[in-house]
Design an enzyme around this catalytic site. Sequence first.
Site, PDB file in Angstrom:
ATOM      1  N   GLY A   1       0.469   6.630   5.643  1.00  0.00           N
ATOM      2  CA  GLY A   1      -0.573   7.022   4.704  1.00  0.00           C
ATOM      3  C   GLY A   1      -0.616   8.495   4.381  1.00  0.00           C
TER       4      GLY A   1
ATOM      5  CB  VAL B   1       1.066   5.560  -1.719  1.00  0.00           C
ATOM      6  CG1 VAL B   1       1.648   6.899  -1.303  1.00  0.00           C
ATOM      7  CG2 VAL B   1      -0.432   5.675  -1.993  1.00  0.00           C
TER       8      VAL B   1
ATOM      9  CD  GLN C   1      -3.271   0.744   1.874  1.00  0.00           C
ATOM     10  OE1 GLN C   1      -3.358  -0.279   2.532  1.00  0.00           O
ATOM     11  NE2 GLN C   1      -4.242   1.634   1.835  1.00  0.00           N
ATOM     12  CG  ASP C   2       1.494   3.823   3.004  1.00  0.00           C
ATOM     13  OD1 ASP C   2       1.441   2.705   3.556  1.00  0.00           O
ATOM     14  OD2 ASP C   2       1.233   4.885   3.587  1.00  0.00           O
ATOM     15  N   PRO C   3       4.884   3.078   1.690  1.00  0.00           N
ATOM     16  CG  PRO C   3       6.451   4.402   0.601  1.00  0.00           C
ATOM     17  CD  PRO C   3       4.988   4.303   0.877  1.00  0.00           C
TER      18      PRO C   3
END
Length: 238
Positions: free
Chosen positions: A141, A132, A71-73
């Site tokens: 997020g 993302v 989803q994101d780092p």
Amino acid sequence: MTYLAPALARIHPDWEAVLDQAAVAARLAEIDRLLVLQQQDGKTLFPPPPQVFNALAFAAPADVKVVILGQDPYHGDGEAMGLSFSVPDGARVPPSLRNIYKELAADLGLGVPASGDLTHWAQQGVLLLNSVLTVERDKAGSHGKLGWQTVSDALIDAVNRDNPGCVFLLWGNWAQTKAERIDASRHLVLTAAHPSPLSASRGFHGCRHFSQVNAWLIARGRQPVRWATAPAAQSCLF
């Protein structure tokens, strides 16, 4: 490009046409502008600028064997490195990756790697792609509304279109929303719960995705993934 220039210089050339599409290029230019402003405001962003597109540095869209969507780092110091679920060698293995390693060991009977660096997967054609690609330190997020999804969706579409057949591993509800972008008549789509400790016991553990990936690749004349090439030392995970 300013902030993203070092990262773009490192990608495999076959991804350039994807990022040069008008809508994608326009979005990247706007993301770059916003990242520069955040940097000027003194915010710390992850991963380091040269690693933002690390996932695209190793294989062309047509040569990808497996796609693992994140989803994101990670948003902690020294964690994000531009590959979904991966952390640099020497960093503490995060809980989700710890569960991935546990499933890998249970599925294939291999030792659990001591390092959380998944570069050896990427080098074999495993696309470790976050939706993302950047985040602000300690703010999970935080870049979810910068528009990165336009870019990552285009990357998924390129693999779907240009690759003769690969495996998409969609772990968790968010990743599974991308299934509609994938032609399941040519690609294998495997779904399971997210490996997070909050959900791993509800369908990730026991999914046996790693052996299924290799069986599918071998049946189509492609080289299997060597999932465990790093030294094993389970005690280092805890």
